[in-house]
Design an enzyme around this catalytic site. Structure first.
Site, mmCIF file in Angstrom:
data_model
loop_
_atom_site.group_PDB
_atom_site.id
_atom_site.type_symbol
_atom_site.label_atom_id
_atom_site.label_comp_id
_atom_site.label_asym_id
_atom_site.label_seq_id
_atom_site.Cartn_x
_atom_site.Cartn_y
_atom_site.Cartn_z
ATOM 1 N N HIS A 311 58.631 80.381 20.198
ATOM 2 C CA HIS A 311 59.922 80.868 19.723
ATOM 3 C C HIS A 311 60.989 79.857 20.106
ATOM 4 O O HIS A 311 60.895 79.200 21.148
ATOM 5 C CB HIS A 311 60.236 82.240 20.332
ATOM 6 C CG HIS A 311 61.381 82.943 19.684
ATOM 7 N ND1 HIS A 311 62.689 82.682 20.013
ATOM 8 C CD2 HIS A 311 61.415 83.902 18.721
ATOM 9 C CE1 HIS A 311 63.484 83.455 19.279
ATOM 10 N NE2 HIS A 311 62.741 84.194 18.486
ATOM 11 N N ASP A 370 56.528 88.484 15.780
ATOM 12 C CA ASP A 370 55.841 88.499 14.492
ATOM 13 C C ASP A 370 54.329 88.638 14.618
ATOM 14 O O ASP A 370 53.651 88.919 13.632
ATOM 15 C CB ASP A 370 56.153 87.206 13.724
ATOM 16 C CG ASP A 370 57.632 87.034 13.476
ATOM 17 O OD1 ASP A 370 58.242 87.963 12.921
ATOM 18 O OD2 ASP A 370 58.181 85.977 13.841
#
Length: 435
Positions: A311, A370
């Site tokens: 991320h 996700d």
């Protein structure tokens, strides 16, 4: 520049062409302090260069705090795990917009207002008929949300008194438009909102009911979707939120601003990543193939990328992913898929192997939000082209909270990033026959 957060005894020195500039350091209530560079361009005849704004704070905000190194995400000071486990989506929406958790009376009034505004103008139905049947739901949603400004012309010149009602209208109507986008894409009639249902139940009703068949909401599915909405509600100054703020800084109407956020969210590097995770897990195919794909991910010459890991902000386990991992197991257990869902088995084993691999440990590549959300959506019967649409439903709350905060900030100006020009200095024009 003077600022209530500045510390007169603390400053940074910047030396440019022999001249020293003292730049105030603005104090954060928690997290990194910020160097105020707003005077540099006028006094030093220089701009700062920061591609992607990785080291630049574009605004002050009291809404969301992230500590990527420690894996912390808080809304108005509340840990995301507590909100996901103990709250519901509209309570979190109230918190983000107003700054405090609501009383019972405030909560009831807020939920009633959201339910009241969930209908969309009947003429909007005609807009849907202009799309071909193969249109992506995000394309339909993008156009439909932007068109709302035609139905609320009073908000083309909005005032401070309009902020709260505008936020409520947006939160209420986006799920209706999202469900309509899905129904149109599969050729089914639109389902009207049911004000007797709560926010999440109502969305599931509009998605899966038909005029001849009622949809019975499974409480486990409802709770899972409620958590997903909470976990996606806001995430500081990400690409889509920054887009909404930039559009809003020009005074654009709020429906236009949110439509720009939807457009930004649609990008595969932002809102479309969970669909990419599903495609990756399908490509891996079985647990036996995981080592091969781990090796492919490490090979810089191989185009394969391990989706759902890493991320831009988090250098630790994404706190949202931790909640979704358990939620995923709860949903699949309820649906009788816990032991025989191949995607989940691949995901769990892939995560376990990656978290022990020095390559991923050194690069701080941990599962992100996700990684498990797509598996949950798929188990619920939500097709992959709707994944980003659901993201937009949740993130609308954050967009409106940030939009409202931006307009209430006396220091906020129209956004105008600068550039480092590297093109031609000057060229003489020649007619087309002389070139």
């Amino acid at each position: 520049m003077t600022n209530e957060n500045s510390n007169d005894s603390e400053f940074a020195e910047l030396k440019i062409r022999g001249k020293i500039f003292k730049l105030p350091i603005l104090k954060a209530s928690i997290g990194e302090d910020v160097i105020d560079i707003s005077r540099v361009s006028s006094e030093a005849d220089c701009f700062t260069y920061d591609p992607g704004f990785m080291s630049t704070a574009s605004c002050q905000s009291t809404i969301t705090y992230i500590d990527g190194d420690k894996g912390i995400l808080r809304h108005r000071g509340y840990d995301i795990k507590d909100l996901a486990e103990k709250s519901d989506f509209l309570e979190v929406a109230y918190l983000l917009i107003y700054g405090e958790l609501p009383s019972i009376e405030q909560y009831n009034n807020f939920t009633k207002q959201v339910a009241h505004h969930s209908l969309v103008n009947e003429r909007l139905h005609y807009l849907f008929q202009t799309f071909c049947s193969s249109s992506h739901p995000m394309a339909i949603m993008l156009a439909a949300v932007g068109s709302l400004s035609a139905f609320y012309p009073d908000l083309l010149n909005f005032k401070e008194a309009d902020y709260e009602l505008t936020a409520i209208r947006m939160i209420a109507k986006i799920p209706t438009i999202a469900a309509m986008s899905y129904k149109y894409s599969i050729g089914q009639p639109f389902i009207y909102p049911d004000n007797s249902l709560d926010f999440t139940e109502n969305f599931l009703h509009m998605m899966f009911a038909t005029p001849c068949t009622k949809y019975k909401v499974n409480p486990i599915i409802k709770n899972a979707l409620n958590k997903i909405f909470i976990l996606h509600a806001d995430h500081e100054q990400n690409a889509s939120t920054s887009t909404v703020r930039i559009a809003g800084s020009s005074g654009a109407n709020p429906f236009a601003c949110v439509s720009t956020g939807i457009a930004s969210l649609w990008g595969p590097a932002h809102g479309g990543a969970n669909e990419a995770v599903i495609n990756m897990l399908k490509e891996i195919g079985s647990s036996e193939n995981i080592p091969k794909y781990i090796a492919k991910a490490k090979d810089k010459n191989d185009p394969f990328r391990l989706m759902g890991f890493g991320h831009r902000v988090y250098k630790n386990y994404d706190p949202r992913a931790a909640v979704l991992k358990e939620t995923c197991k709860e949903v699949l257990k309820e649906l009788g898929q816990l032991e025989n869902n191949p995607l989940l088995q691949i995901a769990i084993e892939l995560e376990a192997i990656a978290l022990k691999d020095e390559y991923f440990i050194e690069r701080k590549l941990y599962p992100n939000v996700d990684f498990y959300s797509g598996i949950i959506y798929k188990a619920m019967g939500i097709p992959s082209q709707m994944f980003t649409v659901l993201f937009a439903i949740a993130r609308t709350v954050g967009w409106m909270a940030q939009w409202k905060e931006m307009h209430e900030d006396p220091e906020q100006k129209i956004s105008r990033p600068r550039q480092l020009y590297t093109g031609y200095v000057h060229r003489e024009y020649k007619g087309i026959g002389e070139r």
